[in-house]
Design a protein around this motif. Structure first.
Motif, short mmCIF file in Angstrom:
data_model
loop_
_atom_site.label_atom_id
_atom_site.label_comp_id
_atom_site.label_asym_id
_atom_site.label_seq_id
_atom_site.Cartn_x
_atom_site.Cartn_y
_atom_site.Cartn_z
N HIS A 104 -22.18 15.89 3.95
CA HIS A 104 -22.14 14.56 3.37
C HIS A 104 -20.93 14.52 2.44
O HIS A 104 -20.83 15.34 1.52
N GLY A 105 -20.02 13.60 2.68
CA GLY A 105 -18.82 13.57 1.85
C GLY A 105 -18.39 12.16 1.52
O GLY A 105 -18.43 11.27 2.37
N ALA A 106 -17.99 11.96 0.28
CA ALA A 106 -17.48 10.66 -0.14
C ALA A 106 -16.16 10.37 0.55
O ALA A 106 -15.49 11.27 1.09
N ALA A 107 -15.75 9.10 0.55
CA ALA A 107 -14.45 8.73 1.09
C ALA A 107 -13.36 9.54 0.42
O ALA A 107 -13.35 9.69 -0.80
N GLY A 108 -12.43 10.07 1.22
CA GLY A 108 -11.31 10.81 0.66
C GLY A 108 -11.63 12.22 0.21
O GLY A 108 -10.82 12.85 -0.46
N SER A 123 -10.89 -0.80 12.04
CA SER A 123 -10.08 0.20 12.73
C SER A 123 -9.36 1.13 11.77
O SER A 123 -8.92 2.21 12.17
N ALA A 124 -9.23 0.73 10.51
CA ALA A 124 -8.54 1.58 9.54
C ALA A 124 -9.40 2.72 9.04
O ALA A 124 -8.90 3.64 8.40
N LYS A 125 -10.70 2.68 9.33
CA LYS A 125 -11.60 3.70 8.79
C LYS A 125 -11.20 5.09 9.30
O LYS A 125 -10.97 5.28 10.48
N GLY A 126 -11.10 6.02 8.37
CA GLY A 126 -10.68 7.38 8.71
C GLY A 126 -9.19 7.60 8.53
O GLY A 126 -8.74 8.74 8.55
N PRO A 174 0.07 5.58 2.04
CA PRO A 174 0.46 5.48 0.64
C PRO A 174 0.38 4.06 0.09
O PRO A 174 0.04 3.87 -1.08
N VAL A 175 0.70 3.06 0.90
CA VAL A 175 0.66 1.66 0.45
C VAL A 175 -0.28 0.88 1.37
O VAL A 175 -0.06 0.83 2.58
N VAL A 176 -1.31 0.31 0.78
CA VAL A 176 -2.28 -0.47 1.55
C VAL A 176 -2.35 -1.87 0.96
O VAL A 176 -2.50 -2.04 -0.26
N ILE A 177 -2.22 -2.88 1.84
CA ILE A 177 -2.38 -4.27 1.45
C ILE A 177 -3.58 -4.83 2.20
O ILE A 177 -3.58 -4.85 3.43
N VAL A 178 -4.61 -5.20 1.47
CA VAL A 178 -5.81 -5.78 2.07
C VAL A 178 -5.71 -7.29 1.90
O VAL A 178 -5.83 -7.82 0.78
N LEU A 226 -15.07 -3.78 2.48
CA LEU A 226 -13.99 -3.81 1.50
C LEU A 226 -13.81 -2.44 0.86
O LEU A 226 -12.68 -1.99 0.64
N TYR A 227 -14.91 -1.75 0.56
CA TYR A 227 -14.84 -0.40 -0.01
C TYR A 227 -14.08 0.54 0.91
O TYR A 227 -13.20 1.30 0.48
N VAL A 228 -14.38 0.48 2.20
CA VAL A 228 -13.67 1.31 3.18
C VAL A 228 -12.19 0.96 3.19
O VAL A 228 -11.32 1.84 3.19
N ALA A 229 -11.88 -0.34 3.20
CA ALA A 229 -10.48 -0.77 3.26
C ALA A 229 -9.69 -0.31 2.03
O ALA A 229 -8.58 0.22 2.15
N MET A 230 -10.25 -0.48 0.84
CA MET A 230 -9.54 -0.11 -0.37
C MET A 230 -9.32 1.40 -0.46
O MET A 230 -8.28 1.86 -0.95
N THR A 231 -10.25 2.18 0.02
CA THR A 231 -10.13 3.63 -0.09
C THR A 231 -9.23 4.23 0.98
O THR A 231 -9.15 5.45 1.12
N ARG A 232 -8.49 3.40 1.72
CA ARG A 232 -7.46 3.92 2.64
C ARG A 232 -6.18 4.24 1.89
O ARG A 232 -5.31 4.92 2.42
N SER A 233 -6.02 3.72 0.67
CA SER A 233 -4.78 3.85 -0.07
C SER A 233 -4.69 5.20 -0.78
O SER A 233 -5.62 5.59 -1.51
#
Length: 636
Positions: free
Chosen positions: A268-272, A565-568, A572-576, A596-603
């Motif tokens: 079990h692991g948090a994003a990132g 599709s961005a999950k995983g 360096p720069v993410v624009i949501v 939204l949580y998944v999208a923001m944690t892509r950065s």
């Protein structure tokens, strides 16, 4: 310089062994290596890290033990369990041994350890963060290094009246006398410290320690940039491209990766937190011993993530014995291979559901044989239906039962409702073999704080049993960066223009086009952004393109992806953008927040959010951003 004495033995904590003590003990080639292992365990404190018989450096040298201390640096040890009667002669380059096969000549183990160490020194000396920038030691490593040999079956009394000390320097040679319980831990440590070449004081910081590990162990590197198709370094450059904190496993991740044995395992692991890098390491290690007729299967839900994992594995030299598939593409493989019936008139979600159902039934009836794979690894398993997990568990060979499941309940964006089930109920028997990763390395503290504030209700921990789905609240690794920003435009065209301004600014600041991702809820929202980027001559690839099938990650371009599709992935720069579209008609506010949580944690560094209208999500982001900004300002 005097030695700093360790804590009293009754207070002393044990060194860290990332491979696991039991595993190392089983791997020891002889009683001598076990004796050295026991003494290292008994005498070294908890700021020492010890590895046994692992490849180091670009040439994959394999000393018997590698010892890393933030206070003392790196020490390489070779162990020889020779008897006095076996050792017939020695020079500085070779030794002559009397064996059952007759006289044999081998390399001098002390010279061997020296060559390994100096090769690593040359490598690490190219890293500007690991050398003195000025002063008398300019260009030299910040920390000491050393090498030595342990003769675990030779006593000092046996070597009197010989030239042993002329060939094997006493300060770099340990004997059986040094491995007894009567040897005090501080005395043993001083013997180790005597093997170091220099004795100037320096304590490695944690980032420096991790950079040393990056140089020592190529297998724990995370080649994120090349895997995502970012601009390649100039081959003619004199200095190598070196990692930042994101590109090497931390010690907990390394320990989990190195100690994954056979049997079912759940992480079990948090994003990132590094779940995917552990999967890649595990697949790479398993591939070394797998038979071509019983390959390894890696499954995930998104095609973009499958492409990324496949690229990372191929970059590491892993061949087709490791197969990477999305769940539904694997089902299609089974349909073709075993001639399964799937209605041809179905489209979209209905077709994919029928595809999965048909494959599940075929596995249940035996038409698709179980146990086809020597190992099966599932990334983003929270996207899988319970029936899919049950089927996956059956596809692993009974001889290995090698199943790895990576899960993060907070990123479950394809499930309408939060699930609560036991892994045992779907055939995953991982009790006692479950790990939790909380530390987030991908995001800066600012990005993570905003993501967590927006998704606070999704991350609240609950009391759950080990075999159940865990809610993991991430913790920041402490990396700092700019505060996220929210762009609010009056209309779609203005938002697209402001987004393009941000892209242009990032490019002007030195980012490669492939460093930048623009994430939107749906493909139709990409059209205005595409037009604005095209007007400015900015190269991009978009999932909205009519002929789109998959990204060409080798082509330097800004990527326009759906949030799903961005999950995983990470950039360096993410624009949501297009936040006014959240939540959409067919989704609840909770589903939108999770997405939204998944999208923001892509950065990995910069996060920009944009909208051209109002919505509950825009309001939530505005309030969370104000709260997070105030919190960082107060702490400054």
């Amino acid at each position: 310089m005097g030695y700093s004495r360790p804590r009293r033995i009754e207070e002393q904590a044990m060194a860290l062994f990332p491979q696991g003590l039991t595993h190392i003990d089983q791997r020891c080639a002889n009683a001598g290596e076990r004796a050295v292992l026991r003494q290292l365990k008994r005498c070294l404190e908890d700021d020492y890290i010890v590895w046994h018989n692992v490849p180091i450096g670009p040439r994959a040298r394999q000393p018997d033990f590698v010892v890393l201390s933030p206070r003392w640096g790196v020490l390489l040890l070779e162990v020889k369990h020779w008897k006095r009667s076996t050792l017939q002669g020695a020079t500085r380059d070779s030794v002559t041994l009397a064996t059952e096969r007759g006289m044999v000549t081998e390399g001098n183990p002390l010279r061997q350890a020296r060559d390994y160490a100096l090769e690593l020194v040359d490598l690490m000396s190219t890293d500007p963060t690991l050398v003195h920038a000025e002063g008398p030691f300019r260009g030299k490593l910040l920390f000491p290094y050393g090498w030595g040999v342990v003769f675990s079956n030779l006593r000092g009394a046996e070597l009197q009246d010989t030239d042993f000390a002329d060939v094997f320097a006493p300060h770099q040679s340990l004997l059986r006398d040094d491995l007894g319980d009567e040897v005090a831990p501080d005395v043993f440590q001083q013997r180790l410290w005597g093997m170091f070449t220099v004795h100037y004081p320096h304590t490695l910081t944690l980032p420096q320690r991790d950079r040393v590990r990056w140089h020592l162990f190529p297998e724990i590197r995370v080649p994120v940039q090349r895997a995502l198709g970012l601009d390649e370094p100039d081959a003619a450059a004199s200095a190598p491209v070196l990692p930042d904190l994101l590109q090497v496993m931390d010690l907990q991740q390394e320990q989990i990766a190195r100690t994954l044995g056979e049997g079912h395992r759940v992480i079990h692991g948090a994003a990132g937190s590094g779940k995917t890098m552990i999967l890649i390491y595990r697949a790479e290690q398993l591939a070394k011993a797998v038979r071509p007729d019983q390959p390894i299967l890696v499954l995930c839900f998104n095609r973009t993530l499958a492409d990324r994992i496949d690229a990372l594995l191929r970059e590491r030299g892993v061949d087709e014995r490791v197969q990477v598939r999305t769940f539904h593409s694997w089902c299609q493989d089974m349909v073709r291979s075993y001639q399964l019936d799937v209605p041809r008139d179905l489209k979209g979600d209905a077709y994919f559901a029928a595809l999965a159902d048909s494959t599940c039934r075929a596995v249940d009836t035996g038409r698709v044989p179980a146990g086809q794979y020597s190992a099966l690894l599932i990334d983003e398993a929270h996207d899988f239906e319970e029936a899919w997990l049950r089927m996956a568990a059956r596809m692993v060979s009974p001889a290995t039962q090698s199943l790895l499941v990576l899960y993060d309940d907070a990123q479950s964006i394809y499930q309408k409702q939060r699930r609560r089930f036991s892994f045992a109920s779907v055939g995953i028997k991982a009790s006692g073999r479950t790990s939790i990763l909380k530390l987030n390395y991908r995001n800066t503290a600012e990005v993570l704080a905003l993501a967590m504030h927006c998704a606070e209700s999704l991350l609240q921990a609950e009391e759950r049993g080990e075999d159940e789905i865990q809610r993991v609240t991430p913790a920041t690794a402490g990396r700092r960066g700019p505060l996220p920003v929210l762009i609010e435009a009056r209309h779609e065209r203005e938002e697209a223009t402001l987004v393009a301004d941000r892209v242009a600014a990032a490019l002007a600041a030195g980012h490669a086009p492939s460093d930048i991702a623009i994430l939107l809820r749906a493909k139709y929202l990409m059209k205005a952004v595409e037009a604005t980027l095209a007007e400015r001559g900015i190269a991009y690839q978009s999932m909205n393109a009519q002929a789109f099938k998959r990204f060409d990650w080798s082509f330097p371009s800004v990527k326009l992806l759906t949030m799903h599709s961005a999950k995983g992935l990470e950039f360096p720069v993410v624009i949501v953008a297009g936040l006014q579209a959240l939540p959409m008609r067919d989704e609840s506010l909770e589903e939108a927040v999770r997405l939204l949580y998944v999208a923001m944690t892509r950065s990995t560094r910069e996060l920009v959010l944009a909208a051209h209208g109002r919505s509950p999500i825009v309001e939530r982001v505005r309030k969370s951003l104000a709260a997070v900004s105030a919190g960082f300002a107060a702490a400054a």
